[in-house]
Design a protein around this motif. Structure first.
Motif, PDB file in Angstrom:
ATOM      1  N   TYR A   1       0.898  -1.191  -0.052  1.00  0.00           N
ATOM      2  CA  TYR A   1       0.083   0.128  -0.015  1.00  0.00           C
ATOM      3  C   TYR A   1       1.045   1.304   0.022  1.00  0.00           C
ATOM      4  N   SER A   2       0.400   2.356  -0.855  1.00  0.00           N
ATOM      5  CA  SER A   2       1.280   3.474  -0.741  1.00  0.00           C
ATOM      6  C   SER A   2       0.608   4.362   0.292  1.00  0.00           C
ATOM      7  N   ARG A   3      -0.369   4.338   0.871  1.00  0.00           N
ATOM      8  CA  ARG A   3      -0.950   4.974   2.174  1.00  0.00           C
ATOM      9  C   ARG A   3      -1.392   4.290   3.135  1.00  0.00           C
ATOM     10  N   PHE A   4      -1.342   4.654   4.586  1.00  0.00           N
ATOM     11  CA  PHE A   4      -1.435   3.876   5.726  1.00  0.00           C
ATOM     12  C   PHE A   4      -1.548   4.925   6.911  1.00  0.00           C
ATOM     13  N   SER A   5      -2.121   4.514   7.780  1.00  0.00           N
ATOM     14  CA  SER A   5      -1.990   5.370   9.242  1.00  0.00           C
ATOM     15  C   SER A   5      -1.659   4.298  10.505  1.00  0.00           C
ATOM     16  N   ALA A   6      -1.451   4.949  11.435  1.00  0.00           N
ATOM     17  CA  ALA A   6      -1.199   4.060  12.781  1.00  0.00           C
ATOM     18  C   ALA A   6      -2.275   3.981  13.629  1.00  0.00           C
ATOM     19  N   ARG A   7      -2.347   2.766  14.120  1.00  0.00           N
ATOM     20  CA  ARG A   7      -3.624   2.553  14.804  1.00  0.00           C
ATOM     21  C   ARG A   7      -3.088   2.677  16.537  1.00  0.00           C
ATOM     22  N   ASP A   8      -4.235   2.809  17.381  1.00  0.00           N
ATOM     23  CA  ASP A   8      -3.730   2.802  18.774  1.00  0.00           C
ATOM     24  C   ASP A   8      -2.840   1.683  19.480  1.00  0.00           C
TER      25      ASP A   8
ATOM     26  N   LEU B   1      -0.475  -1.072  12.020  1.00  0.00           N
ATOM     27  CA  LEU B   1      -0.615   0.078  10.742  1.00  0.00           C
ATOM     28  C   LEU B   1      -1.929  -0.483  10.175  1.00  0.00           C
ATOM     29  N   LYS B   2      -2.867   0.656   9.798  1.00  0.00           N
ATOM     30  CA  LYS B   2      -4.066   0.453   9.226  1.00  0.00           C
ATOM     31  C   LYS B   2      -3.802   0.753   7.718  1.00  0.00           C
ATOM     32  N   PRO B   3      -3.863   0.135   6.575  1.00  0.00           N
ATOM     33  CA  PRO B   3      -3.560   0.463   5.360  1.00  0.00           C
ATOM     34  C   PRO B   3      -4.816   1.194   4.688  1.00  0.00           C
ATOM     35  N   ASP B   4      -4.481   2.187   3.685  1.00  0.00           N
ATOM     36  CA  ASP B   4      -5.727   2.820   2.906  1.00  0.00           C
ATOM     37  C   ASP B   4      -6.118   1.809   1.967  1.00  0.00           C
ATOM     38  N   TYR B   5      -7.021   0.834   1.819  1.00  0.00           N
ATOM     39  CA  TYR B   5      -7.035  -0.146   0.940  1.00  0.00           C
ATOM     40  C   TYR B   5      -7.215   0.521  -0.498  1.00  0.00           C
TER      41      TYR B   5
END
Length: 183
Positions: free
Chosen positions: A115-122, A126-130
Motif C-alpha cells: 500500500y502507498s498510504r497507511f496510518s497508525a492505529r492506537d 498499521l492500518k492500510p488505506d485499501y
C-alpha cells in the motif's frame, strides 16, 4: 353649462391635477430609491464576494493584488523560459522490485499486499488505506518476486503478508526511496 357643472369640472380638474402631480412625485421618488439601492448593491457586492474567499480554516483573508502586482503576474512566459536541473525526472511514479522470502518463518499459504498510504492505529499496528493498493499476490512456499510502480509522493510503503490461518498479518514499512524492496 350650469354653475354646478362648472364647479364640478373645476373641482375635478384640481383633484385630477393633484393626483397626477402626486403620481409623478411618487414615480420620481421610486426611481431615486431604486438608483440608491442599486448603488449600494454595486458598492457592497465586491466586499461581500471578497469575504467569501476559498476554503481552509484561518481567520485571515488574502488581499486582492494591487495593479502593480497584477501587471507583474500578467507577464507571459514560454517554455523556453523554463529552467530544469539536469537529471530532473518528470515521472510521478517510481518503478520498484519486490523480493520476499519468508520461507524461514513460514511456507504456509500466504498473501502479500503493498500500500502507498497507511496510518497508525492506537495498538501500534498499521492500518492500510485499501484504495492505495499498488500490488498484491500469493506467496509460493513463502516466496514472492515481482515489480510494480507506485506514486513517488509518499515517503514509505506498507508491505503486509496475510496468512490464511487467521493470525495477524506481518507488516513492514519500507522507504519509497529504495527501488529494491527485500524482505
Amino acid at each position: 353649462m350650469t354653475i354646478h357643472t362648472k364647479q364640478y369640472r373645476n373641482n375635478h380638474y384640481v383633484d385630477s391635477s393633484h393626483y397626477l402631480s402626486e403620481e409623478k412625485r411618487m414615480s420620481v421618488q421610486s426611481t431615486w430609491n431604486m438608483k440608491k439601492s442599486l448603488a449600494v448593491i454595486l458598492v457592497a457586492a465586491p466586499l461581500v464576494l471578497a469575504g467569501c474567499g476559498g476554503g481552509g480554516g484561518g481567520s485571515t483573508s488574502t488581499p486582492s493584488p494591487s495593479p502593480a502586482t497584477s501587471a507583474v503576474a500578467a507577464q507571459s512566459y514560454t517554455m523556453s523560459d523554463l529552467v530544469v536541473p539536469d537529471g530532473f525526472d518528470y515521472s510521478s511514479v517510481e518503478q520498484f522490485d519486490l523480493d520476499i522470502d519468508i520461507s524461514s518463518i513460514s511456507t504456509a499459504r500466504s498473501f502479500v499486499t503493498v500500500y502507498s498510504r497507511f496510518s497508525a492505529r492506537d495498538d501500534s499496528t498499521l492500518k492500510p488505506d485499501y484504495s492505495s493498493k499498488v500490488i498484491a499476490g500469493s506467496l509460493n512456499n513463502g516466496v514472492f518476486a515481482s515489480n510494480f510502480t507506485a506514486p513517488v509522493n509518499h515517503d514509505s510503503l506498507l508491505v503486509e503478508i496475510w496468512f490464511y490461518d487467521g493470525q495477524p498479518p506481518l507488516q513492514q514499512v519500507v522507504s519509497s526511496s529504495d527501488s529494491q524492496i527485500v524482505w
